[in-house]
Design a protein around this motif. Structure first.
Motif, PDB file in Angstrom:
ATOM      1  N   TYR A  44      22.857  23.703  30.877  1.00 40.45           N
ATOM      2  CA  TYR A  44      22.768  24.151  29.489  1.00 40.45           C
ATOM      3  C   TYR A  44      22.196  25.558  29.410  1.00 40.45           C
ATOM      4  CZ  TYR A  44      21.330  24.563  24.665  1.00 40.45           C
ATOM      5  OH  TYR A  44      21.138  25.024  23.393  1.00 40.45           O
ATOM      6  N   ASP A  45      21.123  25.827  30.145  1.00 41.43           N
ATOM      7  CA  ASP A  45      20.530  27.165  30.131  1.00 41.43           C
ATOM      8  C   ASP A  45      21.519  28.226  30.609  1.00 41.43           C
ATOM      9  OD1 ASP A  45      18.108  26.319  29.114  1.00 41.43           O
ATOM     10  OD2 ASP A  45      17.143  26.141  31.089  1.00 41.43           O
ATOM     11  N   ASN A  46      22.389  27.867  31.545  1.00 39.07           N
ATOM     12  CA  ASN A  46      23.352  28.831  32.067  1.00 39.07           C
ATOM     13  C   ASN A  46      24.542  29.073  31.145  1.00 39.07           C
ATOM     14  OD1 ASN A  46      22.017  29.459  34.479  1.00 39.07           O
ATOM     15  ND2 ASN A  46      22.835  27.661  35.481  1.00 39.07           N
ATOM     16  N   ILE A  47      24.897  28.112  30.308  1.00 41.24           N
ATOM     17  CA  ILE A  47      26.088  28.305  29.475  1.00 41.24           C
ATOM     18  C   ILE A  47      25.789  28.580  28.010  1.00 41.24           C
ATOM     19  CG2 ILE A  47      27.513  26.854  30.962  1.00 41.24           C
ATOM     20  CD1 ILE A  47      27.458  24.798  28.628  1.00 41.24           C
ATOM     21  N   LYS A  48      24.543  28.417  27.551  1.00 40.78           N
ATOM     22  CA  LYS A  48      24.292  28.547  26.119  1.00 40.78           C
ATOM     23  C   LYS A  48      24.534  29.971  25.620  1.00 40.78           C
ATOM     24  CE  LYS A  48      19.296  29.102  26.344  1.00 40.78           C
ATOM     25  NZ  LYS A  48      18.032  28.500  25.999  1.00 40.78           N
ATOM     26  N   ASN A  49      24.154  30.994  26.360  1.00 40.29           N
ATOM     27  CA  ASN A  49      24.381  32.360  25.879  1.00 40.29           C
ATOM     28  C   ASN A  49      25.854  32.756  25.906  1.00 40.29           C
ATOM     29  OD1 ASN A  49      21.718  32.826  25.213  1.00 40.29           O
ATOM     30  ND2 ASN A  49      21.193  33.528  27.254  1.00 40.29           N
ATOM     31  N   PRO A  50      26.588  32.528  27.002  1.00 33.86           N
ATOM     32  CA  PRO A  50      28.017  32.865  26.967  1.00 33.86           C
ATOM     33  C   PRO A  50      28.779  32.052  25.916  1.00 33.86           C
ATOM     34  CG  PRO A  50      27.322  32.540  29.237  1.00 33.86           C
ATOM     35  CD  PRO A  50      26.176  32.143  28.356  1.00 33.86           C
ATOM     36  N   LEU A  51      28.446  30.807  25.761  1.00 33.27           N
ATOM     37  CA  LEU A  51      29.115  29.971  24.772  1.00 33.27           C
ATOM     38  C   LEU A  51      28.778  30.437  23.356  1.00 33.27           C
ATOM     39  CD1 LEU A  51      30.974  27.587  24.345  1.00 33.27           C
ATOM     40  CD2 LEU A  51      28.968  26.097  24.379  1.00 33.27           C
ATOM     41  N   GLY A  52      27.526  30.798  23.127  1.00 29.81           N
ATOM     42  CA  GLY A  52      27.126  31.332  21.826  1.00 29.81           C
ATOM     43  C   GLY A  52      27.862  32.617  21.498  1.00 29.81           C
ATOM     44  N   TYR A  53      28.011  33.495  22.475  1.00 39.04           N
ATOM     45  CA  TYR A  53      28.747  34.750  22.278  1.00 39.04           C
ATOM     46  C   TYR A  53      30.211  34.456  21.945  1.00 39.04           C
ATOM     47  CZ  TYR A  53      30.957  39.213  23.358  1.00 39.04           C
ATOM     48  OH  TYR A  53      31.691  40.364  23.279  1.00 39.04           O
ATOM     49  N   PHE A  54      30.806  33.536  22.665  1.00 41.47           N
ATOM     50  CA  PHE A  54      32.195  33.151  22.439  1.00 41.47           C
ATOM     51  C   PHE A  54      32.375  32.595  21.021  1.00 41.47           C
ATOM     52  CE2 PHE A  54      35.584  29.906  22.864  1.00 41.47           C
ATOM     53  CZ  PHE A  54      36.637  30.760  23.160  1.00 41.47           C
TER      54      PHE A  54
END
Length: 76
Positions: A44-54
């Motif tokens: 979750y920590d690794n994907i939350k920022n890229p997913l939020g940007y997307f």
């Protein structure tokens, strides 16, 4: 052996089984769950920022300029 002694003996055997289960099964399974939770939190920590940007870019292209964080939980 009378009836009461037999019942006490049966209860002691059941207690021994429970103690064995608690000592040998519960702790290892708890450790497995702890490892799984750590793994999920790392993912979750690794994907939350890229997913939020997307998600922000999709909203922008749709014409919705509201900025929502992935960590927000809005349920209607």
């Amino acid at each position: 052996m009378d009836k009461l002694e037999k019942r006490v003996d049966d209860i002691e055997k059941k207690l021994d089984k429970l103690i064995n289960l608690i000592e040998n099964k519960v702790e290892p399974n708890t450790n497995k769950m702890s490892n799984h939770i750590d793994f999920i939190e790392t993912v979750y920590d690794n994907i939350k920022n890229p997913l939020g940007y997307f998600m922000y870019k999709i909203s922008y292209f749709k014409g919705n300029e509201e900025n929502h964080s992935i960590e927000e939980n809005k349920f209607d």
